[in-house]
Motif scaffolding. Structure first.
Motif, mmCIF file in Angstrom:
data_model
loop_
_atom_site.group_PDB
_atom_site.id
_atom_site.type_symbol
_atom_site.label_atom_id
_atom_site.label_comp_id
_atom_site.label_asym_id
_atom_site.label_seq_id
_atom_site.Cartn_x
_atom_site.Cartn_y
_atom_site.Cartn_z
ATOM 1 N N ALA A 122 49.557 -17.655 -14.111
ATOM 2 C CA ALA A 122 49.008 -17.394 -12.782
ATOM 3 C C ALA A 122 48.436 -18.698 -12.244
ATOM 4 O O ALA A 122 47.784 -19.452 -12.964
ATOM 5 N N ARG A 123 48.681 -18.969 -10.964
ATOM 6 C CA ARG A 123 48.318 -20.263 -10.397
ATOM 7 C C ARG A 123 47.719 -20.071 -9.003
ATOM 8 O O ARG A 123 48.303 -19.410 -8.150
ATOM 9 N N ARG A 124 46.525 -20.659 -8.786
ATOM 10 C CA ARG A 124 45.895 -20.644 -7.463
ATOM 11 C C ARG A 124 45.329 -22.034 -7.193
ATOM 12 O O ARG A 124 44.914 -22.746 -8.123
ATOM 13 N N VAL A 125 45.293 -22.405 -5.927
ATOM 14 C CA VAL A 125 44.868 -23.753 -5.542
ATOM 15 C C VAL A 125 43.841 -23.663 -4.425
ATOM 16 O O VAL A 125 44.013 -22.887 -3.474
ATOM 17 N N VAL A 126 42.769 -24.448 -4.551
ATOM 18 C CA VAL A 126 41.794 -24.577 -3.468
ATOM 19 C C VAL A 126 41.653 -26.059 -3.123
ATOM 20 O O VAL A 126 41.918 -26.938 -3.949
ATOM 21 N N GLY A 127 41.251 -26.318 -1.908
ATOM 22 C CA GLY A 127 41.041 -27.688 -1.459
ATOM 23 C C GLY A 127 39.808 -27.769 -0.580
ATOM 24 O O GLY A 127 39.308 -26.751 -0.088
ATOM 25 N N ALA A 128 39.312 -28.983 -0.384
ATOM 26 C CA ALA A 128 38.140 -29.191 0.464
ATOM 27 C C ALA A 128 38.057 -30.660 0.839
ATOM 28 O O ALA A 128 38.615 -31.531 0.157
ATOM 29 N N TYR A 129 37.350 -30.926 1.923
ATOM 30 C CA TYR A 129 37.055 -32.299 2.312
ATOM 31 C C TYR A 129 35.638 -32.632 1.853
ATOM 32 O O TYR A 129 34.741 -31.782 1.875
ATOM 33 N N ALA A 130 35.460 -33.872 1.407
ATOM 34 C CA ALA A 130 34.158 -34.279 0.875
ATOM 35 C C ALA A 130 33.826 -35.691 1.332
ATOM 36 O O ALA A 130 34.714 -36.538 1.492
ATOM 37 N N THR A 131 32.538 -35.912 1.535
ATOM 38 C CA THR A 131 32.045 -37.249 1.847
ATOM 39 C C THR A 131 31.712 -37.962 0.546
ATOM 40 O O THR A 131 30.966 -37.435 -0.280
ATOM 41 N N HIS A 132 32.295 -39.129 0.366
ATOM 42 C CA HIS A 132 31.988 -39.936 -0.812
ATOM 43 C C HIS A 132 30.949 -40.977 -0.412
ATOM 44 O O HIS A 132 31.239 -41.912 0.332
ATOM 45 N N HIS A 133 29.720 -40.757 -0.886
ATOM 46 C CA HIS A 133 28.643 -41.714 -0.617
ATOM 47 C C HIS A 133 28.831 -42.880 -1.586
ATOM 48 O O HIS A 133 28.313 -42.876 -2.701
ATOM 49 N N TRP A 134 29.589 -43.854 -1.132
ATOM 50 C CA TRP A 134 30.053 -44.940 -1.990
ATOM 51 C C TRP A 134 28.909 -45.860 -2.405
ATOM 52 O O TRP A 134 28.830 -46.300 -3.550
ATOM 53 N N ARG A 135 28.026 -46.147 -1.482
ATOM 54 C CA ARG A 135 26.852 -46.978 -1.761
ATOM 55 C C ARG A 135 25.628 -46.236 -1.234
ATOM 56 O O ARG A 135 25.127 -46.525 -0.151
ATOM 57 N N PRO A 136 25.135 -45.264 -1.990
ATOM 58 C CA PRO A 136 24.136 -44.339 -1.442
ATOM 59 C C PRO A 136 22.730 -44.906 -1.299
ATOM 60 O O PRO A 136 21.939 -44.383 -0.516
ATOM 61 N N VAL A 137 22.384 -45.943 -2.049
ATOM 62 C CA VAL A 137 21.000 -46.423 -2.054
ATOM 63 C C VAL A 137 20.678 -47.121 -0.735
ATOM 64 O O VAL A 137 21.372 -48.046 -0.312
ATOM 65 N N GLU A 138 19.603 -46.670 -0.103
ATOM 66 C CA GLU A 138 19.143 -47.289 1.139
ATOM 67 C C GLU A 138 18.319 -48.538 0.818
ATOM 68 O O GLU A 138 17.442 -48.507 -0.042
ATOM 69 N N HIS A 139 18.597 -49.612 1.535
ATOM 70 C CA HIS A 139 17.904 -50.883 1.296
ATOM 71 C C HIS A 139 16.639 -50.937 2.158
ATOM 72 O O HIS A 139 16.559 -51.682 3.131
ATOM 73 N N HIS A 140 15.637 -50.148 1.778
ATOM 74 C CA HIS A 140 14.406 -50.109 2.564
ATOM 75 C C HIS A 140 13.525 -51.326 2.307
ATOM 76 O O HIS A 140 13.000 -51.929 3.242
ATOM 77 N N ALA A 141 13.323 -51.646 1.030
ATOM 78 C CA ALA A 141 12.391 -52.718 0.685
ATOM 79 C C ALA A 141 12.721 -53.252 -0.697
ATOM 80 O O ALA A 141 13.346 -52.566 -1.516
ATOM 81 N N HIS A 340 31.967 -25.875 5.331
ATOM 82 C CA HIS A 340 33.021 -24.984 5.832
ATOM 83 C C HIS A 340 34.426 -25.576 5.689
ATOM 84 O O HIS A 340 35.309 -25.294 6.509
ATOM 85 N N THR A 341 34.646 -26.389 4.659
ATOM 86 C CA THR A 341 35.988 -26.956 4.477
ATOM 87 C C THR A 341 36.698 -26.435 3.230
ATOM 88 O O THR A 341 37.879 -26.712 3.045
ATOM 89 N N VAL A 342 36.005 -25.690 2.375
ATOM 90 C CA VAL A 342 36.656 -25.155 1.173
ATOM 91 C C VAL A 342 37.627 -24.054 1.586
ATOM 92 O O VAL A 342 37.264 -23.122 2.305
ATOM 93 N N HIS A 343 38.872 -24.156 1.138
ATOM 94 C CA HIS A 343 39.895 -23.188 1.538
ATOM 95 C C HIS A 343 40.922 -23.043 0.426
ATOM 96 O O HIS A 343 41.065 -23.923 -0.430
ATOM 97 N N GLU A 344 41.630 -21.912 0.448
ATOM 98 C CA GLU A 344 42.707 -21.719 -0.516
ATOM 99 C C GLU A 344 43.994 -22.274 0.060
ATOM 100 O O GLU A 344 44.310 -22.083 1.236
ATOM 101 N N VAL A 345 44.734 -22.985 -0.790
ATOM 102 C CA VAL A 345 45.998 -23.593 -0.389
ATOM 103 C C VAL A 345 47.127 -22.652 -0.788
ATOM 104 O O VAL A 345 47.263 -22.291 -1.958
ATOM 105 N N ASN A 346 47.935 -22.240 0.169
ATOM 106 C CA ASN A 346 49.042 -21.323 -0.121
ATOM 107 C C ASN A 346 50.265 -22.079 -0.620
ATOM 108 O O ASN A 346 50.471 -23.231 -0.295
#
Length: 346
Positions: A122-141, A340-346
């Motif tokens: 049995a095979r099912r597929v889901v997909g989604a779009y995601a933000t990759h925070h590549w350099r997440p650290v904020e340079h505050h100080a 709201h981007t997670v969905h099943e792929v047919n």
């Protein structure tokens, strides 16, 4: 004559009865076979439906696990054994939003084997779009402490001047950042101790505002169950690639007298002495009130709760180095599902 006719009629009736019995047996056999086929079909349909639902659950679980656990460089393909099935997660970069974030499409295929049809799981597929925070650290100080008062003293420095250059990395030699931040007051023994744009800043919102603003998932990376590159030990930096900035986590009271590079996580008290030297980012739950040593990058302490000392005197020399901070920050990169981007792929 009558006897012969009776015998003939009896034989005829016997043949009819035999034919009727054979027909009835045939009808019963057909009905039984039909019933078996119906029951078998319903069983297989029910089993297929159940396995399909389980495969969908496996696919969703694989997607959620990948997003929650992956930190640093994103792998192209990751496989998880989940329950009775397997989830294969793949990633594809869609576009670069800016220098700090990328948008990815994440696909998770869940399969569940059936012992009756091992070649066709049995095979099912889901997909989604995601933000990759590549350099997440904020340079505050250069220095950011969740304490009421911070004083830079005893030869210490908190410089928000970028000590890297364009020869070190593309972002080197960039604009100045704040020298030092604390909740209520920041002071230095001399004007040259704290430099930046501006040299000091207060963050009266408290430790939670500081923690939330820095851009790292402290609750995740400080969890002992969350895997990091090295736990309570240093790697052999000479054996690592020169551009490798690993994530190293220590717990408890850490009397740091070592040198290295990367992201140093201290889930406890960071207590460096004069021998301590680090290239990259230091993130600590608490910092001792008399820290020493040298950091070429950034220092952030008082994460998740107020620093154990409300007044901190630093003799440590912290010089902002954008290239080291960016390189270390990439090791803390993470994915965040877009709503709201997670969905099943047919």
């Amino acid at each position: 004559m009558r006897s012969a006719r009776a015998m003939e009629r009896g034989a005829s009736e016997g043949g009819f009865v035999l034919a009727l019995v054979v027909f009835m047996l045939f009808a019963i056999a057909v009905a039984s076979a039909t019933g078996y086929l119906v029951v078998s079909s319903e069983f297989m349909l029910g089993r297929h439906s159940r396995d399909g639902a389980e495969a969908l659950t496996v696919a969703r679980a694989g997607l959620e696990r990948f997003v929650s656990e992956t930190m640093g460089v994103l792998p192209d393909t990751t496989t998880y054994a989940l329950g009775n099935g397997v989830a294969v997660v793949t990633t594809r970069r869609v576009y670069e939003e800016d220098g700090q974030t990328h948008i990815y499409y994440v696909r998770s295929e869940g399969t569940v084997d059936d012992i009756f049809t091992p070649g066709t799981p049995a095979r099912r597929v889901v997909g989604a779009y995601a933000t990759h925070h590549w350099r997440p650290v904020e340079h505050h100080a250069a220095v950011m402490i969740g304490a009421d008062a911070l004083s830079v003293e005893g030869g210490g420095q908190a410089h928000g001047i970028d000590y890297s250059t364009a020869l070190d990395c593309a972002e080197g030699g960039g604009p100045r950042i704040v020298g030092a931040i604390a909740r209520l007051s920041v002071t230095g023994q001399s004007p040259s101790d704290i430099q930046g744009s501006p040299p000091t800043r207060t963050w009266a919102g408290g430790w939670s505002a500081i923690s939330d603003s820095i851009g790292v998932r402290w609750d995740v990376i400080s969890d002992p169950n969350f895997p990091v590159d090295f736990e309570n030990t240093l790697p052999s930096f000479g054996a690592l690639p020169a551009d490798s900035f690993p994530v190293i986590r220590y717990t408890g009271w850490v009397n740091a007298s070592f040198s290295g590079r990367g992201v140093l996580l201290v889930d406890g008290v960071f207590d460096p002495n004069s021998s301590f030297s680090w290239d990259g980012i230091v993130l600590a739950r608490h910092i001792d009130d008399a820290a020493q040593g040298q950091i070429d990058g950034m220092l952030v302490a008082g994460l998740e709760e107020p620093n154990m000392y409300s007044s901190v005197g630093l003799s440590i020399d912290v010089k902002y180095h954008a290239c080291n901070v960016y390189a270390a920050s990439e090791s803390l990169s993470y994915l965040e599902l877009m709503p709201h981007t997670v969905h099943e792929v047919n």
